[in-house]
Design an enzyme around this catalytic site. Structure first.
Site, short mmCIF file in Angstrom:
data_model
loop_
_atom_site.label_atom_id
_atom_site.label_comp_id
_atom_site.label_asym_id
_atom_site.label_seq_id
_atom_site.Cartn_x
_atom_site.Cartn_y
_atom_site.Cartn_z
N LYS A 196 0.93 -0.85 0.02
CA LYS A 196 0.06 0.06 0.17
C LYS A 196 0.26 1.07 -0.10
O LYS A 196 1.69 1.59 0.71
CB LYS A 196 -1.14 0.01 1.06
N GLU A 234 7.05 -6.65 0.99
CA GLU A 234 6.94 -6.36 1.83
C GLU A 234 5.55 -7.44 1.82
O GLU A 234 4.95 -8.29 2.56
CB GLU A 234 5.83 -4.75 1.44
N LYS A 249 -2.54 -1.50 -4.20
CA LYS A 249 -3.62 -0.55 -3.65
C LYS A 249 -1.79 0.89 -3.47
O LYS A 249 -1.41 1.18 -3.00
CB LYS A 249 -3.91 -0.21 -2.63
C1 PBG Z 1 -6.76 3.32 5.72
C2 PBG Z 1 -7.80 3.13 4.13
C3 PBG Z 1 -7.54 3.57 3.15
C4 PBG Z 1 -7.74 3.38 1.72
C5 PBG Z 1 -8.04 2.11 2.31
N1 PBG Z 1 -8.15 2.02 4.11
C6 PBG Z 1 -7.37 5.26 3.16
C7 PBG Z 1 -6.11 5.71 3.73
O1 PBG Z 1 -4.58 4.53 3.92
O2 PBG Z 1 -5.45 6.36 4.06
C8 PBG Z 1 -8.57 4.69 0.71
C9 PBG Z 1 -9.54 3.62 -0.25
C10 PBG Z 1 -9.76 4.36 -1.00
O3 PBG Z 1 -9.12 5.80 -1.48
O4 PBG Z 1 -10.55 4.05 -1.91
N2 PBG Z 1 -8.01 2.35 6.59
#
Ligand code: PBG
Length: 325
Positions: A196, A234, A249
């Site tokens: 992520k 990771e 992501k």
């Molecule tokens: C954190 C989380 C995020 C997203 C999913 N889970 C936001 C972040 O890390 O700030 C983002 C998902 C999206 O942008 O659609 N709980």
């Protein structure tokens, strides 16, 4: 030397049924997970301004939405909770009567065949908006993963079919696997947000989930967008700790990572087509600058082509409707 005119690439492109025969990648409803935001209250369906078509839903409205999602043939949803109260340690995340826990219980009772996945993170529940406990200016790792494990356990107790830690702290997958196994949830899979990245594409989500950090940012735990080898490390770590599905992501700026992960590990791989990716398509379409349906399907197929087996996307309902017809 060119083999033209013996070889003509266009021969197989002339007729639609032949194009369909040689099409290499396909998108199925089975590939889709629909993200949903649940809020306290009753009869509430609050539009998220930066994500047309996406709402914050109270539990009763969530149930209606999930019935529609299920009827469309989408197999799974992922839930994000916005609690009544936020505090320093995100207590709302791991209470047995927390917002997500209540939602899961109702959904599993009313639509038992819908796969209910829960996002496991503290950022929606902490007053400071960070994904864990904060001491001074540090987002603390080891104490935070204990709370995340509690959160995952309470989601499993409520009946969640799968948990999805999205924090990017070290050791969280092992902490969650251990606590689930100790409590007889050995069959609850973990989909880890494994690679992520610290991304500007999460902007609209933070409005939807009310999780914008009050100070600082997420760069001390989410990954640097410049790094590919580190993403492989990771993912390897999360798999070693017991992750069943690994996620990359965001999706579109990181399709190379999706491909590398798939080719390296050969495990079920998910990609999150995040809020900013969705918002850009919606905004351009509203301006009449692009054909929304076409760009949506092209986007989703590109994520599959890159190697993803599963796509988390706010387009899931729209795509399922098109796949229907
Ligand atoms: C954190 C989380 C995020 C997203 C999913 N889970 C936001 C972040 O890390 O700030 C983002 C998902 C999206 O942008 O659609 N709980």
């Amino acid at each position: 030397m060119s083999q033209f005119p013996i070889i003509r690439q266009r021969r197989l492109r002339m007729k639609a049924p032949i194009r369909a025969m040689v099409r290499e990648t396909s998108l199925s409803k089975n590939d889709l997970i629909y993200p949903l935001f649940v809020i306290p209250g009753k009869g509430l369906k609050r539009p998220v301004s930066s994500m047309p078509g996406v709402y914050q839903l109270s539990i009763d409205e969530l149930l209606k939405e999930c019935a529609e999602v299920f009827a469309l043939g989408i197999p799974a949803v992922i839930l994000f909770g916005i609690p009544e109260h936020k505090d320093e340690v995100g207590s709302g995340a791991y209470q047995d009567d927390g917002i997500v826990q209540q939602a899961v219980r109702l959904l599993k009772k009313e639509i038992p065949e819908l796969v209910v996945i829960t996002d496991v993170c503290l950022c929606e529940y902490t007053s400071h908006g960070h994904c864990g406990i904060v001491k001074g200016d540090e987002i603390v790792n080891d104490a935070s993963i204990k709370l995340l494990a509690q959160e995952a356990l309470s989601h499993a107790r409520a009946g969640a079919d799968m948990v999805a830690p999205s924090d990017m702290f070290d050791g969280r997958v092992a902490a969650i696997r251990t606590i689930l196994d100790e409590n007889d949830f050995v069959h609850v899979p973990i989909m880890s947000y494994a690679a992520k990245f610290a991304s500007g594409f999460y902007g609209p989500f933070r409005e939807a989930a009310q999780s914008t950090p009050q100070f600082g940012d997420r760069r001390s735990h989410q990954m640097d967008p410049a790094n590919g080898d580190e993403a492989i490390r990771e993912v390897a770590e999360d798999l070693a700790e017991g992750a069943d599905i690994v996620m990359v992501k965001p999706a579109l700026p990181y399709l190379d990572i999706v491909r590398r992960v798939k080719d390296t590990f050969h495990v079920p791989t998910a990609a999150y087509n995040v809020s900013g990716e969705y918002a850009m398509v919606k905004a351009a379409a509203q301006n009449g600058w692009i054909d929304e349906e076409r760009v949506m399907m092209e986007t989703l197929i590109s994520i599959k082509r890159a190697g993803a087996d599963i796509i988390l996307t706010y387009f899931a309902k729209d795509a399922a409707k098109l796949l229907h017809s």
